[in-house]
Enzyme design. Structure first.
Site, mmCIF file in Angstrom:
data_model
loop_
_atom_site.group_PDB
_atom_site.id
_atom_site.type_symbol
_atom_site.label_atom_id
_atom_site.label_comp_id
_atom_site.label_asym_id
_atom_site.label_seq_id
_atom_site.Cartn_x
_atom_site.Cartn_y
_atom_site.Cartn_z
ATOM 1 N N GLU A 119 -19.590 -21.598 13.503
ATOM 2 C CA GLU A 119 -20.519 -22.552 14.374
ATOM 3 C C GLU A 119 -20.800 -23.709 13.662
ATOM 4 O O GLU A 119 -21.184 -24.751 14.485
ATOM 5 C CB GLU A 119 -22.041 -21.774 14.314
ATOM 6 C CG GLU A 119 -21.767 -20.205 14.952
ATOM 7 C CD GLU A 119 -21.562 -19.390 14.039
ATOM 8 O OE1 GLU A 119 -22.177 -18.162 13.967
ATOM 9 O OE2 GLU A 119 -20.680 -19.451 13.019
ATOM 10 N N SER B 12 18.618 5.167 3.262
ATOM 11 C CA SER B 12 18.097 4.886 4.630
ATOM 12 C C SER B 12 18.449 3.299 4.857
ATOM 13 O O SER B 12 18.111 2.672 5.830
ATOM 14 C CB SER B 12 16.817 4.897 4.681
ATOM 15 O OG SER B 12 16.005 4.097 3.452
ATOM 16 N N ARG C 142 4.020 -7.319 8.014
ATOM 17 C CA ARG C 142 3.426 -7.696 6.680
ATOM 18 C C ARG C 142 2.653 -8.908 6.476
ATOM 19 O O ARG C 142 1.597 -8.817 5.866
ATOM 20 C CB ARG C 142 4.621 -7.867 5.620
ATOM 21 C CG ARG C 142 5.332 -6.677 5.338
ATOM 22 C CD ARG C 142 6.570 -7.026 4.251
ATOM 23 N NE ARG C 142 7.493 -5.851 3.992
ATOM 24 C CZ ARG C 142 8.619 -5.832 3.172
ATOM 25 N NH1 ARG C 142 8.773 -6.986 2.661
ATOM 26 N NH2 ARG C 142 9.097 -4.679 3.031
ATOM 27 N N THR D 256 9.302 4.595 -3.745
ATOM 28 C CA THR D 256 10.029 3.451 -3.210
ATOM 29 C C THR D 256 10.305 2.545 -4.093
ATOM 30 O O THR D 256 11.373 1.754 -4.018
ATOM 31 C CB THR D 256 9.122 2.870 -2.135
ATOM 32 O OG1 THR D 256 8.721 3.873 -1.168
ATOM 33 C CG2 THR D 256 9.648 1.803 -1.346
ATOM 34 N N GLU E 220 3.949 1.240 3.838
ATOM 35 C CA GLU E 220 5.094 0.994 4.221
ATOM 36 C C GLU E 220 6.093 2.015 3.303
ATOM 37 O O GLU E 220 7.203 1.530 3.069
ATOM 38 C CB GLU E 220 5.506 -0.380 4.054
ATOM 39 C CG GLU E 220 6.878 -1.063 4.680
ATOM 40 C CD GLU E 220 7.036 -2.437 4.803
ATOM 41 O OE1 GLU E 220 8.217 -2.408 4.181
ATOM 42 O OE2 GLU E 220 6.485 -3.008 5.102
ATOM 43 N N GLY F 192 7.572 5.846 1.403
ATOM 44 C CA GLY F 192 8.566 6.825 1.966
ATOM 45 C C GLY F 192 7.660 8.051 2.639
ATOM 46 O O GLY F 192 6.472 7.777 2.894
#
Length: 344
Positions: free
Chosen positions: A57, A178, A194, A206, A272, A274
């Site tokens: 504003e 993976s 992200r 991870t 994010e 495993g």
């Protein structure tokens, strides 16, 4: 009456567009946009640029005055109820009264108890016409600031689960392999996600298996706060996640971790990790949205993020609403709102 409604929507859509420019820069404050209209013309506009900076504003009032416009008698469109308390900046509701505007149109009330309804009451008590929009505009305003709403209503961030998997729902082989399951287009989109979240969380597994940086690289954007769940303090001193000071290692359970992130100003969190971490968030009900990247592969034996979950009937299973499909090279992104997520 119908023409008035249409004009409200036009100006508020403009204000919502302005508000979105503050993505990732305003937390823990909300993103807010404002448009000032007089005699059918926009005479001022602004948005909240960054936490600690003037609110939308004030930016719009300053813009109008910089162009020698008189705001007295104008209509102010603002995406969130004007604030009523002194924080890092003075209250906007009082300023609008002082400036002599005639009407204020808001897309949603502020869920912050310090403000909720108080800003609206200040304006009404001063004789300013107050219009609250409903329906699609209200829903869009809440969705834009879903993290802000969740922190004040449920005392936790809005949580997105992100996973890459095969067509048969496996995130990795039994041996944990993976890399790379999805193609560059999908990985680029993952980096966009992200950049759109305040924090990114993984489990220590991870870190130990992949040693990821967890930064934004394939696109322009602000790095999220990197969060590692590590109860046993196994994160190596030389792990890439420690490359700068924008990380935190938490040795607590998920509920306590979320409470700590709220204290740090996190409104939106992407998980994010495993299969184990993702499964735990989903199983414990700390999940609001999914971004699932499917690669055209069949992995057979492996792990998905449904570990430890089972249902007696299909009707008990988690559902996903507002589903959207996006082709990304050879991969498909499926996203949507989990039915276990509470209302905005």
């Amino acid at each position: 009456m119908e023409a008035k409604k249409i004009s409200h929507d036009i100006y508020m859509n403009k204000a919502l567009s302005l508000a979105s420019r503050g993505l990732r820069r305003t937390s823990p404050n909300p993103m807010v946009g404002c448009v000032i209209v007089k005699d059918g013309k926009i005479i001022g506009e602004g948005w909240h640029h960054e936490c600690g900076y003037p609110h939308a504003e004030i930016e719009a009032l300053n813009d109008a005055k910089a162009h020698n416009h008189d705001v007295r008698g104008s209509t102010v469109y603002v995406t969130l109820e004007p604030c009523s308390h002194y924080g890092k900046t003075p209250p906007c509701a009082n300023r609008l009264v002082e400036e002599g505007v005639s009407e204020v149109v808001v897309a949603m009330r502020d869920p912050n108890p310090k403000v909720n309804s108080k800003g609206i009451n200040i304006l009404r008590d001063a004789g300013i016409k107050l219009t609250e929009l409903e329906g699609e505009i209200n829903a869009r305003a809440k969705w834009l600031n879903r993290g802000f709403v969740f922190v004040h209503k449920y005392h936790r961030p809005f949580i997105t689960l992100k996973a890459a998997m095969s067509l048969d729902g496996k995130m990795c082989l039994d041996n944990g392999s993976s890399k790379w399951l999805t193609g560059i287009e999908a990985r680029t989109k993952a980096h966009e996600l992200r950049a759109s979240n305040d924090a990114l969380l993984v489990g220590v597994g991870t870190i130990l298996s992949d040693d990821p940086e967890l930064t934004v690289r394939h696109v322009a954007g602000i790095n999220p706060l990197r969060v590692v769940l590590d109860r046993q303090h196994r994160t190596p001193k030389n792990a890439k996640v420690r490359n700068d000071d924008n990380y935190v290692i938490l040795d607590c359970d998920i509920k306590s971790a979320l409470e700590e992130l709220v204290k740090r100003g996190v409104l939106t969190l992407m998980v994010e990790g495993g299969p184990e971490v993702l499964s735990t968030f989903l199983r414990e009900g700390f999940a609001d949205y999914v971004n699932l990247f499917y690669a055209p592969k069949i992995l057979g034996e492996g792990k998905g993020f449904n570990l430890g979950m089972g249902f007696d009937s299909v009707s008990e299973a988690f559902g996903v609403n507002y589903v959207k499909f996006t082709q990304l090279g050879q991969d498909i992104l499926v996203e949507g709102r989990l039915t276990c997520s509470p209302d905005l």
